[in-house]
Design an enzyme around this catalytic site. Structure first.
Site, PDB file in Angstrom:
ATOM      1  CB  CYS A  74     -15.169 108.666  40.741  1.00  0.00           C
ATOM      2  SG  CYS A  74     -15.130 106.949  41.320  1.00  0.00           S
ATOM      3  CB  CYS A  83     -21.408 103.391  39.153  1.00  0.00           C
ATOM      4  SG  CYS A  83     -19.785 103.379  38.356  1.00  0.00           S
TER       5      CYS A  83
END
Length: 230
Positions: free
Chosen positions: A63, A181
């Site tokens: 992440c 991302c």
């Protein structure tokens, strides 16, 4: 990460002799908001410990925004701490974070000015831009898709990015980050966007794959993943 990084490693297996296995441990997070990201990051030590039981050769922290939301330069602290967890468990493994991989790849390729697409809400996207800029890379323009639900982020059609990127100002940039991302799919769109935009195009997943291969002492070569891994 659980889809695109194995896909890149499988593609690499078609042109190189090395073979890979993929193992994962999951930190909990449903809504991409600062409070859940902080709780998620606290869970990373447990994940590193679990994965080190398998004596893996390299770990990837998936992440990007969980790291960047913790403040400038935090990827260094996180990677060092998680490595220590693996070391204390008797199976030391280098740790690559997607946040660190992205900024290290951009600086390594000499990119001074970039544009990027992110699925996050605008405040978190601004946080990502500030993190990147603290590493010496100017974010000339960014597009926040404002998708708060983590599962919805993962369900995006990567080919939508072939239109989304056109909303960015690409003048005088050195690289385009098509997905800042690892949760938002982008791999399928990278070759097309790179051909159209005329600048190097990468994603957090591509940068993470590159850094993991380098940590393994392998050529960072993957077909179909853009010029960075050509």
């Amino acid at each position: 990460m659980e889809r695109e990084i194995p896909a890149m490693l499988r593609a690499r297996e078609a042109i190189r002799p090395e073979r890979f296995s993929f193992h994962s441990a999951r930190m909990r997070m449903k809504k991409v908001v600062k409070e859940e990201l902080a709780a998620m990051d606290r869970d990373s030590d447990r994940c590193a410990l679990e994965l080190s039981d398998a004596a893996v050769d390299v770990m990837g922290y998936a992440c990007l925004v969980a790291i960047m939301a913790m403040g400038p330069g935090y990827h260094r602290e996180s990677q060092q701490r998680l490595y220590k967890v693996t070391e204390e468990n008797g199976h030391p493994a280098p740790v690559v974070s997607s946040a660190g991989a992205l900024v290290e790849t951009l600086t390594g390729m000499g990119a001074k000015r970039i544009a990027m697409v992110a699925p996050y809400m605008k405040p978190l996207t601004q946080t990502v831009a500030e993190y990147v800029e603290a590493e010496g890379v100017e974010v000339k323009d960014y597009l926040a898709l404002e998708i708060p639900d983590n599962l919805e982020v993962a369900a995006q059609d990567p080919m939508n990015l072939t239109e989304h990127y056109k909303r960015l100002d690409l003048k005088n940039i050195d690289a385009l980050v098509l997905s800042a991302c690892v949760q938002m799919p982008s791999l399928a769109a990278i070759p097309q966007v790179e051909a159209e935009a005329g600048v190097p195009v990468l994603s957090a997943s591509v940068a993470t794959t590159r850094q993991m291969l380098l940590e393994l002492g392998l050529d960072p070569v993957v077909p179909g993943a853009g010029s960075l891994l050509a």
